[in-house]
Design a protein around this motif. Sequence first.
Motif, PDB file in Angstrom:
ATOM      1  N   GLY A   1     -11.336 -13.351  36.746  1.00  0.00           N
ATOM      2  CA  GLY A   1     -10.145 -12.789  36.125  1.00  0.00           C
ATOM      3  C   GLY A   1      -8.931 -13.596  36.526  1.00  0.00           C
ATOM      4  N   PRO A   2      -7.792 -13.390  35.858  1.00  0.00           N
ATOM      5  CA  PRO A   2      -6.576 -14.148  36.186  1.00  0.00           C
ATOM      6  C   PRO A   2      -5.966 -13.673  37.490  1.00  0.00           C
ATOM      7  CG  PRO A   2      -6.109 -12.508  34.502  1.00  0.00           C
ATOM      8  CD  PRO A   2      -7.592 -12.475  34.721  1.00  0.00           C
ATOM      9  N   THR A   3      -4.967 -14.395  37.970  1.00  0.00           N
ATOM     10  CA  THR A   3      -4.233 -13.989  39.168  1.00  0.00           C
ATOM     11  C   THR A   3      -3.604 -12.617  38.947  1.00  0.00           C
ATOM     12  OG1 THR A   3      -3.714 -16.294  39.651  1.00  0.00           O
ATOM     13  CG2 THR A   3      -2.363 -14.626  40.728  1.00  0.00           C
ATOM     14  N   GLY A   4      -3.753 -11.740  39.952  1.00  0.00           N
ATOM     15  CA  GLY A   4      -3.175 -10.408  39.844  1.00  0.00           C
ATOM     16  C   GLY A   4      -4.040  -9.403  39.129  1.00  0.00           C
ATOM     17  N   SER A   5      -5.314  -9.726  38.897  1.00  0.00           N
ATOM     18  CA  SER A   5      -6.189  -8.793  38.181  1.00  0.00           C
ATOM     19  C   SER A   5      -6.982  -7.892  39.123  1.00  0.00           C
ATOM     20  CB  SER A   5      -7.153  -9.553  37.269  1.00  0.00           C
ATOM     21  OG  SER A   5      -7.970 -10.444  38.016  1.00  0.00           O
TER      22      SER A   5
ATOM     23  N   ARG B   1      13.816  -8.726  42.029  1.00  0.00           N
ATOM     24  CA  ARG B   1      12.923  -7.916  41.204  1.00  0.00           C
ATOM     25  C   ARG B   1      11.669  -7.550  41.991  1.00  0.00           C
ATOM     26  NH1 ARG B   1      12.010 -10.708  35.462  1.00  0.00           N
ATOM     27  NH2 ARG B   1      11.621 -12.575  36.718  1.00  0.00           N
ATOM     28  N   PHE B   2      11.147  -6.343  41.718  1.00  0.00           N
ATOM     29  CA  PHE B   2       9.862  -5.904  42.250  1.00  0.00           C
ATOM     30  C   PHE B   2       8.833  -5.965  41.132  1.00  0.00           C
ATOM     31  CE2 PHE B   2      11.807  -2.722  45.528  1.00  0.00           C
ATOM     32  CZ  PHE B   2      12.266  -3.785  46.272  1.00  0.00           C
ATOM     33  N   ARG B   3       7.619  -6.385  41.483  1.00  0.00           N
ATOM     34  CA  ARG B   3       6.503  -6.242  40.537  1.00  0.00           C
ATOM     35  C   ARG B   3       5.779  -4.954  40.889  1.00  0.00           C
ATOM     36  NH1 ARG B   3       4.153  -9.390  36.907  1.00  0.00           N
ATOM     37  NH2 ARG B   3       5.085 -11.314  37.712  1.00  0.00           N
ATOM     38  N   HIS B   4       5.807  -4.031  39.953  1.00  0.00           N
ATOM     39  CA  HIS B   4       5.199  -2.721  40.167  1.00  0.00           C
ATOM     40  C   HIS B   4       4.234  -2.435  39.030  1.00  0.00           C
ATOM     41  CE1 HIS B   4       4.929   1.691  40.487  1.00  0.00           C
ATOM     42  NE2 HIS B   4       5.236   1.513  41.762  1.00  0.00           N
ATOM     43  N   ASP B   5       2.988  -2.167  39.364  1.00  0.00           N
ATOM     44  CA  ASP B   5       1.946  -1.950  38.350  1.00  0.00           C
ATOM     45  C   ASP B   5       1.868  -3.125  37.381  1.00  0.00           C
ATOM     46  OD1 ASP B   5       1.363   0.459  39.490  1.00  0.00           O
ATOM     47  OD2 ASP B   5       2.552   1.653  38.086  1.00  0.00           O
ATOM     48  N   GLY B   6       2.059  -4.326  37.909  1.00  0.00           N
ATOM     49  CA  GLY B   6       1.907  -5.527  37.102  1.00  0.00           C
ATOM     50  C   GLY B   6       3.132  -5.947  36.323  1.00  0.00           C
ATOM     51  N   MET B   7       4.187  -5.153  36.310  1.00  0.00           N
ATOM     52  CA  MET B   7       5.391  -5.454  35.536  1.00  0.00           C
ATOM     53  C   MET B   7       6.579  -5.649  36.482  1.00  0.00           C
ATOM     54  SD  MET B   7       4.018  -5.226  32.536  1.00  0.00           S
ATOM     55  CE  MET B   7       5.326  -5.132  31.309  1.00  0.00           C
ATOM     56  N   LEU B   8       7.454  -6.590  36.126  1.00  0.00           N
ATOM     57  CA  LEU B   8       8.631  -6.876  36.947  1.00  0.00           C
ATOM     58  C   LEU B   8       9.804  -5.979  36.546  1.00  0.00           C
ATOM     59  CD1 LEU B   8       8.498 -10.770  37.132  1.00  0.00           C
ATOM     60  CD2 LEU B   8       8.440  -9.212  39.091  1.00  0.00           C
TER      61      LEU B   8
ATOM     62  N   GLN C   1     -12.643  -8.711  35.244  1.00  0.00           N
ATOM     63  CA  GLN C   1     -11.814  -7.518  35.365  1.00  0.00           C
ATOM     64  C   GLN C   1     -10.356  -7.794  35.032  1.00  0.00           C
ATOM     65  OE1 GLN C   1     -12.415  -6.862  39.829  1.00  0.00           O
ATOM     66  NE2 GLN C   1     -10.271  -6.256  39.599  1.00  0.00           N
ATOM     67  N   ARG C   2      -9.684  -6.719  34.646  1.00  0.00           N
ATOM     68  CA  ARG C   2      -8.242  -6.707  34.412  1.00  0.00           C
ATOM     69  C   ARG C   2      -7.705  -5.398  34.985  1.00  0.00           C
ATOM     70  NH1 ARG C   2      -9.934 -10.843  32.858  1.00  0.00           N
ATOM     71  NH2 ARG C   2      -9.431 -12.048  30.989  1.00  0.00           N
ATOM     72  N   LEU C   3      -6.382  -5.322  35.128  1.00  0.00           N
ATOM     73  CA  LEU C   3      -5.740  -4.091  35.558  1.00  0.00           C
ATOM     74  C   LEU C   3      -4.816  -3.592  34.452  1.00  0.00           C
ATOM     75  CD1 LEU C   3      -4.811  -4.853  39.284  1.00  0.00           C
ATOM     76  CD2 LEU C   3      -6.625  -3.346  38.442  1.00  0.00           C
ATOM     77  N   ALA C   4      -4.996  -2.329  34.061  1.00  0.00           N
ATOM     78  CA  ALA C   4      -4.137  -1.702  33.047  1.00  0.00           C
ATOM     79  C   ALA C   4      -3.351  -0.574  33.693  1.00  0.00           C
ATOM     80  CB  ALA C   4      -4.980  -1.159  31.895  1.00  0.00           C
TER      81      ALA C   4
ATOM     82  N   GLU D   1      -3.894  -3.302  24.360  1.00  0.00           N
ATOM     83  CA  GLU D   1      -3.571  -4.472  23.531  1.00  0.00           C
ATOM     84  C   GLU D   1      -2.902  -5.548  24.379  1.00  0.00           C
ATOM     85  OE1 GLU D   1      -4.176  -5.314  20.501  1.00  0.00           O
ATOM     86  OE2 GLU D   1      -4.971  -3.473  19.628  1.00  0.00           O
ATOM     87  N   ARG D   2      -2.021  -5.135  25.284  1.00  0.00           N
ATOM     88  CA  ARG D   2      -1.321  -6.106  26.131  1.00  0.00           C
ATOM     89  C   ARG D   2      -2.277  -6.793  27.102  1.00  0.00           C
ATOM     90  NH1 ARG D   2       0.862  -6.564  31.166  1.00  0.00           N
ATOM     91  NH2 ARG D   2       0.029  -4.547  31.816  1.00  0.00           N
ATOM     92  N   VAL D   3      -3.194  -6.027  27.681  1.00  0.00           N
ATOM     93  CA  VAL D   3      -4.041  -6.554  28.747  1.00  0.00           C
ATOM     94  C   VAL D   3      -5.222  -7.347  28.213  1.00  0.00           C
ATOM     95  CG1 VAL D   3      -5.562  -5.876  30.651  1.00  0.00           C
ATOM     96  CG2 VAL D   3      -3.372  -4.747  30.367  1.00  0.00           C
ATOM     97  N   THR D   4      -5.781  -6.936  27.080  1.00  0.00           N
ATOM     98  CA  THR D   4      -7.012  -7.562  26.581  1.00  0.00           C
ATOM     99  C   THR D   4      -6.781  -8.344  25.295  1.00  0.00           C
ATOM    100  OG1 THR D   4      -7.698  -5.614  25.296  1.00  0.00           O
ATOM    101  CG2 THR D   4      -8.380  -5.716  27.603  1.00  0.00           C
ATOM    102  N   ARG D   5      -5.539  -8.706  25.021  1.00  0.00           N
ATOM    103  CA  ARG D   5      -5.241  -9.451  23.801  1.00  0.00           C
ATOM    104  C   ARG D   5      -5.999 -10.774  23.797  1.00  0.00           C
ATOM    105  NH1 ARG D   5       0.004  -9.902  24.356  1.00  0.00           N
ATOM    106  NH2 ARG D   5       0.419  -7.865  23.431  1.00  0.00           N
TER     107      ARG D   5
END
Length: 570
Positions: free
Chosen positions: A330-334, A219-226, A456-459, A565-569
């Motif tokens: 921020g969390p890992t990957g942000s 799997r590739f993680r692309h834009d934060g999603m696998l 920070q977060r990434l959306a 909603e997903r990123v800042t829940r």
Amino acid sequence: MTVVTTPTPLSGLAQCLVRQGVLTDPTAQACCAEAAEQKMSLVSYLVGSKRLEGRTIAEIVSREFGLPLLDLDAFLVEMAPVKLISERLIRQHRILPLYRRGNRLFVALSDPTDFHGLDEVKFQTRLATECVVVEEEKLSRFVEAVLDAADTRIADLLDSDLDNLQISAGDEDPAGDAEPNEIDDAPIVRFVNKILVDAIKKGASDIHFEPYEKFFRIRFRHDGMLHEVASPPANLASRITARLKVMSRMDIAERRVPQDGRIKMSVSRTRAIDFRVNTCPTLFGEKVVLRILDPAQAQIGIERLGFEPAQQEAFLTAINKPYGMVLVTGPTGSGKTVTLYTALNILNRGDCNISTAEDPVEITVGGINQVNVNVKTGLTFAEALRAFLRQDPDIIMVGEVRDLETAEIAVKAAQTGHMVLSTLHTNDAPQTLNRLMQMGIPPFNIASSVLLIMAQRLARRLCDHCKKELTLPHEILIAAGFAEHELDGFPVYGPVGCDRCIKGYKGRVGLFQVMPISDEINRIILSGGDVIQIGSQAAREGVATLRQSGLRKVKSGMTSLEEIERVTRE
């Protein structure tokens, strides 16, 4: 004597189009000549030059030749048995295998008079071929999609020229109980190389090689999603893992404990990509995860990070001060590392001495003294910081403040004329101050050293080519956080999905909570105030929360309410 020139006989497809009256004989002659000169099929030329629509040609061909007509939009590209036909044949003849029934192979094509291509398919597959007519535009799109998906299949990689990749590897000799054929296996080498190249091309941030009892997936993680990109046979898992471990200088005989390594791939004379590699023993083999470290990611420019104007100004003001501490949380990957390196690139001038301590160094930058922390040898963050302070630094970047000792030295450096940049793992900016106090840093030291804290977060960004406007009830928008007076002033967009994006999204944008430490916030810190008090004061000073920053991105049409909603829940 008059010389009579005989017109070149028209092909079966051209004759068909002339009979139906959509082309005249001279026009058909001219089009055939042009197509031959440009080395392309007649259908591709007619559609590309906008003389005829693909749908018109497909309907005529279907009627004239008595062949079924298929709308490829109703076909799942994942179902295509592409391994039956070589990539060269699919690309050259624009023939797409659709499905197999016994000894019959159904293929999609826009020109059923391409007998040479059909004969090659029969010869290569040893199957009887059945033609299905499709529109040229859709066929071209699906052929590219199929070839893209097929890139990561071993059967199609055997003839690929992937041997010239310059990859820094360790000792290629087998160690321990590993067999030579686990490593010196040309198809496996090419397959792994192809996976790495594809990940770079697609802009992936991570690659996951995951073994399970009955299957093995990549799997590739692309834009934060696998996203799954390949599923090789499960019995290849150990050979692929061994190859990755050899490339990253790991002990291939050790399968019981996690290991860390690194791969360097030169993709051109001027560009090299690093992969940070980690293995972890699981029930059915070792899972391997590669983090792609591309130096180009750290030079994207501050304008592209996603700051609002006031946030960008506050951040630049803080990092350009002669001393103090700026913390990114921020969390890992942000995206914390990219933000810090963007700041370092701004500050990287000839008159500055910049040193960084990281675990590990993810992005190498010329002009910056970078140190890899190594706990096994005693080179901790604290030890690296002590060394920096004896080397006349101007700017220090600490990869992460993990413990009291590191925090104390960083605070002391910020108080004694140095600019210190670092990261913490907290949920928002006010909690970072509380975290420092919990570590044991006295409030008066925090107040005298910290200049700015940024969460920070990434959306994911909506794809500009396919996003659609949504009609949402006011109750949903108010519940999301919008004010009543804002509701009618902007459109809300949602994802659709097209051939230019992944499920309606392409790229990412930062969401920021930029909190300068004002005199009032300092008073709250010195009086032992809690997170709620600090957060309330920051709000009064106009500091937007991560949710509010995300809602502004929704208002601008940059992302969707669902993504925020997903990123800042909470």
